[in-house]
Design an enzyme around this catalytic site. Structure first.
Site, mmCIF file in Angstrom:
data_model
loop_
_atom_site.group_PDB
_atom_site.id
_atom_site.type_symbol
_atom_site.label_atom_id
_atom_site.label_comp_id
_atom_site.label_asym_id
_atom_site.label_seq_id
_atom_site.Cartn_x
_atom_site.Cartn_y
_atom_site.Cartn_z
ATOM 1 N N CYS A 233 3.018 7.900 -0.995
ATOM 2 C CA CYS A 233 2.828 7.667 0.447
ATOM 3 C C CYS A 233 3.421 8.828 1.242
ATOM 4 O O CYS A 233 4.104 9.706 0.691
ATOM 5 C CB CYS A 233 3.495 6.357 0.854
ATOM 6 S SG CYS A 233 5.283 6.489 0.992
ATOM 7 N N HIS B 121 10.719 3.010 -3.118
ATOM 8 C CA HIS B 121 9.488 3.484 -3.736
ATOM 9 C C HIS B 121 9.785 4.106 -5.102
ATOM 10 O O HIS B 121 10.883 4.638 -5.331
ATOM 11 C CB HIS B 121 8.787 4.491 -2.825
ATOM 12 C CG HIS B 121 8.208 3.839 -1.605
ATOM 13 N ND1 HIS B 121 7.143 4.354 -0.919
ATOM 14 C CD2 HIS B 121 8.555 2.694 -0.969
ATOM 15 C CE1 HIS B 121 6.848 3.544 0.100
ATOM 16 N NE2 HIS B 121 7.704 2.545 0.090
ATOM 17 N N ASN C 90 9.015 0.822 -8.208
ATOM 18 C CA ASN C 90 9.260 0.285 -6.864
ATOM 19 C C ASN C 90 10.051 -1.019 -6.945
ATOM 20 O O ASN C 90 9.929 -1.798 -7.886
ATOM 21 C CB ASN C 90 7.953 0.103 -6.069
ATOM 22 C CG ASN C 90 6.931 -0.787 -6.740
ATOM 23 O OD1 ASN C 90 6.799 -0.799 -7.957
ATOM 24 N ND2 ASN C 90 6.191 -1.540 -5.934
ATOM 25 N N LEU C 91 10.891 -1.213 -5.929
ATOM 26 C CA LEU C 91 11.748 -2.399 -5.828
ATOM 27 C C LEU C 91 11.526 -3.040 -4.474
ATOM 28 O O LEU C 91 11.525 -2.343 -3.449
ATOM 29 C CB LEU C 91 13.230 -2.006 -5.923
ATOM 30 C CG LEU C 91 13.663 -1.171 -7.135
ATOM 31 C CD1 LEU C 91 15.132 -0.778 -7.002
ATOM 32 C CD2 LEU C 91 13.422 -1.938 -8.435
ATOM 33 N N GLU C 92 11.334 -4.337 -4.481
ATOM 34 C CA GLU C 92 11.211 -5.086 -3.214
ATOM 35 C C GLU C 92 12.289 -6.161 -3.203
ATOM 36 O O GLU C 92 12.592 -6.755 -4.245
ATOM 37 C CB GLU C 92 9.806 -5.699 -3.122
ATOM 38 C CG GLU C 92 8.716 -4.624 -3.086
ATOM 39 C CD GLU C 92 7.309 -5.193 -3.211
ATOM 40 O OE1 GLU C 92 7.164 -6.424 -3.367
ATOM 41 O OE2 GLU C 92 6.359 -4.396 -3.150
HETATM 42 N N1 THU Z 1 4.947 2.167 -3.209
HETATM 43 C C1 THU Z 1 5.573 3.098 -3.978
HETATM 44 O O1 THU Z 1 6.401 2.755 -4.841
HETATM 45 N N2 THU Z 1 5.294 4.431 -3.770
HETATM 46 C C2 THU Z 1 4.436 4.866 -2.804
HETATM 47 O O2 THU Z 1 4.520 5.996 -2.365
HETATM 48 C C3 THU Z 1 3.452 3.904 -2.287
HETATM 49 C C4 THU Z 1 3.971 2.505 -2.175
HETATM 50 C C5 THU Z 1 5.333 0.737 -3.348
HETATM 51 C C6 THU Z 1 6.118 0.218 -2.164
HETATM 52 C C7 THU Z 1 5.817 -1.243 -2.211
HETATM 53 O O3 THU Z 1 6.749 -1.859 -3.073
HETATM 54 C C8 THU Z 1 4.428 -1.346 -2.822
HETATM 55 O O4 THU Z 1 4.186 -0.072 -3.451
HETATM 56 C C9 THU Z 1 3.333 -1.606 -1.814
HETATM 57 O O5 THU Z 1 3.358 -0.682 -0.802
HETATM 58 ZN ZN ZN Z 2 6.296 6.174 -1.032
#
Ligand code: THU
Ligand code: ZN
Length: 305
Positions: free
Chosen positions: A118, A91, A78-80
């Site tokens: 998710c 994600h 995941n990247l923010e």
């Molecule tokens: N996240 C994912 O990478 N995959 C998912 O399906 C659930 C959520 C990440 C997104 C965000 O960077 C962090 O988890 C918190 O939601």
């Molecule tokens: Zn997701």
């Protein structure tokens, strides 16, 4: 049990994590860990993959590993993006799928992921043919240790068949969008030329059957490393992955470097596109790579010339 071959660290003296594992390497890892199937290998790789996540906002790291029909294993994290609204986050599962797209993988059979996917990710996976059969293993605590089909995570799926004809290529299938960039760009040389060519190539491969606006985005750092992202739409629109996010993921996968190192960027999209990426490209670059120069190229489809 954790694979030692991937260290998960870019510190000196340690090999960096690579985001694609060749079948021969997977076999070596299986031998080392005395595993009898590559499906068993996938979860052992996740702790190292997770460490490559960039999650400065949530501090919640997610890693995904997908096995392609070629035998290659693709990783995603995941990247923010600090400074941007949260919906720009990438994600781990989306990253992994875009990584597979970039390597022209034609099918993903099984996925191991460190947290439950998710709703958006479950939906995004619907863009793959026979999505319901993709096997998913969640390694996070309390999730059990079985691979289960995507159909058990999303039992009444909405997806491409609701909107497209059966013969339309889906996300991992070959696309050859017909693109001819408008205007004279002969003076464009060096890194600018390479990012333009990479963005054009990505636009040709993009999956945009819902808008009819395939697009591609590419970036280069000071060392001339070029990374591209192809637009990947979702039948449900919102879960899709834009070309800018896809290129940012490709940059992480290729270099492990900071986005600030990006110097050149190019967007290739349709003239008068009903779905345009230009605003997003400017927004994302301003937030994460403010010194980058962006050139936007428009194309017409040959029929419209
Ligand atoms: N996240 C994912 O990478 N995959 C998912 O399906 C659930 C959520 C990440 C997104 C965000 O960077 C962090 O988890 C918190 O939601
Ligand atoms: Zn997701």
């Amino acid at each position: 049990m954790e694979s030692k071959i991937i260290t998960g660290s870019t510190a000196e003296n340690e090999a960096p994590v690579r985001f694609v594992i060749e079948p021969s390497e997977a076999l070596e890892m299986m031998k080392e860990l005395r595993l009898s199937s590559v499906m068993e290998l996938l979860p052992t790789l996740l702790p190292a993959v997770k460490r490559m996540a960039r999650a400065p906002i949530s501090s919640y790291h997610v890693g995904a590993a997908g096995l392609g029909e070629s035998g290659r294993i693709y990783f995603g994290v995941n990247l923010e993006f600090p400074g941007l609204p949260l919906h720009h986050s990438v994600h781990a599962e989306q990253f992994m799928i875009c990584n597979a797209v970039a390597h022209e993988e034609r099918a993903i059979r099984c996925i191991a992921v460190s947290s439950a996917p998710c709703g958006h990710c479950r939906q995004f996976l619907q863009e793959i043919r026979n999505a319901s059969e993709i096997l998913i293993l969640i390694t996070g605590s309390g999730s059990g240790s079985d691979f289960r089909p995507l159909s058990s995570f999303i039992p009444e799926p909405f997806g491409p068949p609701d909107l497209l004809l059966d013969d339309e290529p889906l996300l991992l299938e070959p696309h050859d969008n017909r693109i001819e960039i408008i205007g004279q760009w002969d003076g464009i040389k060096g890194a600018a030329r390479r990012v333009r060519d990479a963005a054009e190539e990505a636009a040709r491969k993009a999956h945009a059957p819902y808008s009819g606006c395939p697009s591609g985005f590419a970036v280069a750092d000071g060392e001339g490393r070029v990374c591209a992202g192809a637009y990947a739409e979702s039948a449900a629109h919102n879960p899709g992955m834009g070309p800018v996010a896809a290129a940012m993921a490709a940059f992480v996968a290729a270099s492990g470097g900071a986005w600030e190192e990006i110097e050149e960027a190019a967007l290739v999209e349709k003239e008068g596109a009903v779905v345009s990426q230009e605003g997003t490209a400017k927004l994302v670059l301003a937030a994460v790579a403010p010194k980058a120069r962006l050139l936007v190229y428009h194309y017409r489809t040959p029929d419209a010339l």
